[in-house]
Design a protein around this motif. Structure first.
Motif, mmCIF file in Angstrom:
data_model
loop_
_atom_site.group_PDB
_atom_site.id
_atom_site.type_symbol
_atom_site.label_atom_id
_atom_site.label_comp_id
_atom_site.label_asym_id
_atom_site.label_seq_id
_atom_site.Cartn_x
_atom_site.Cartn_y
_atom_site.Cartn_z
ATOM 1 N N UNK A 241 -0.143 32.815 5.452
ATOM 2 C CA UNK A 241 0.111 34.248 5.284
ATOM 3 C C UNK A 241 1.409 34.455 4.517
ATOM 4 N N UNK A 242 1.485 35.599 3.817
ATOM 5 C CA UNK A 242 2.689 35.955 3.064
ATOM 6 C C UNK A 242 2.918 37.459 3.176
ATOM 7 N N UNK A 243 4.196 37.858 3.039
ATOM 8 C CA UNK A 243 4.516 39.270 2.981
ATOM 9 C C UNK A 243 4.341 39.801 1.570
ATOM 10 N N UNK A 244 4.044 41.081 1.438
ATOM 11 C CA UNK A 244 3.879 41.678 0.108
ATOM 12 C C UNK A 244 5.208 41.827 -0.618
ATOM 13 N N UNK A 245 6.323 41.925 0.106
ATOM 14 C CA UNK A 245 7.653 41.953 -0.498
ATOM 15 C C UNK A 245 8.081 40.494 -0.676
#
Length: 301
Positions: A241-245
């Motif tokens: 998973x990754x953050x959009x920022x």
């Protein structure tokens, strides 16, 4: 000739005497003289009725929060501007519930690009930070976007994320780093989104400029997975998973993969959002003036 008449009158009189002592219902039928009285308990007080209603309401709420939906608050900016600090989300817990899938129920497997809420799995590379009250493993809720599914090979190269050797169709937006960590990103440059670009990701100006000048954007020393030319394969029953920022997110690049059993559900929509860059005085109208009414009801995608 007259005797039969006398006899008849006597019998009639006898009958009248008999029927006169009986209880007759309106439809002409006899009814028992003994009427069974319905037994009743002590009258319920108004307080008792309110208490019973409150107990039922609490039970239903607990059932719903356990199996169907859950409310969570977003305390950090790792998903800005898709989700901003101060957003309060409703999470669909039922959609990813384990067990058999029935066609009549809205259940499915986790998909790439889903925004999920999960229990933070902990960072083996920074156990000191995991002692912070707002970052306790297996207790604090995180919100991120699913990038890699079980068995996928993920690698981050510059501004692009590759899954199984193919770049993900992400819409890149250039943003200015905000003065306050709780403020939304200020958009500096945004090109029209292409048809296959399903969601936005945000990079700071310096990162984009370095990429355009042919330089490798600086990689945070906190990142250990899928960076520096070392692809990461997602284990079974886990997710990357990754953050959009992207320049302001500690995610799978830093601490690894999210086990399936830590996934709570899918973020659905914003039911309330408060601007936490502003102060709050309970004796004033701050609740109304600082609430982001335009975000109320916003679907999370």
């Amino acid at each position: 000739m007259n005797e039969p008449a006398i006899t008849t009158e006597e019998k009639t009189a006898e009958k009248r005497g008999v029927f006169g002592s009986r209880s007759v219902s309106p439809n002409g039928r006899e009814r028992d003289s003994k009427v069974e009285t319905e037994t009743t308990g002590p009258p319920r007080s108004v307080i008792r009725e309110y208490f019973e209603s409150a107990v039922v309401t609490v039970i239903m709420a607990l059932f719903g929060m356990t199996f169907i939906v859950q409310a969570v608050k977003v305390p950090t900016g790792s998903m800005q501007n898709t989700i901003v600090v101060g957003d309060h989300l409703l999470v669909n817990k039922f959609i990813f519930a384990p067990g058999p899938r029935l066609p009549v129920l809205p259940q499915r497997e986790i998909r790439r690009s889903d925004i999920i809420v999960f229990k933070y799995p902990g960072n083996p590379f920074n156990q000191e930070r995991d002692r912070d009250e707002d970052n306790i493993p297996f207790k604090v809720n995180y919100v991120k976007r699913v990038i890699g599914l079980p068995g996928d090979v993920v690698e981050v190269k510059g501004l692009r994320v590759f899954v199984n050797g193919t770049p993900l169709p992400e819409h890149i937006v250039v943003a200015k780093k905000p003065i306050s960590e709780k403020a939304p990103l200020e958009i500096k440059e945004e090109t029209p989104r292409q048809g296959n670009e399903l969601y936005d990701v945000y990079y700071f100006e310096r990162t984009v400029e370095a990429e355009r000048e042919g330089q490798d954007p600086s990689i945070s020393s906190d990142f250990h997975f899928a960076v520096n030319g070392k692809p990461a394969k997602v284990p079974e029953n886990s997710y990357f998973v990754m953050g959009d920022d992207r320049d302001n997110s500690l995610d799978s690049r830093a601490w690894g993969f999210v086990p399936r059993e830590l996934v709570i559900g899918r973020a659905m929509f914003v039911y309330w959002s408060y601007d936490e860059t502003k102060s709050f005085n309970p004796l004033s109208l701050d609740f109304f003036t600082n609430t982001r009414w335009s975000r109320t009801g916003t679907m999370v995608r």
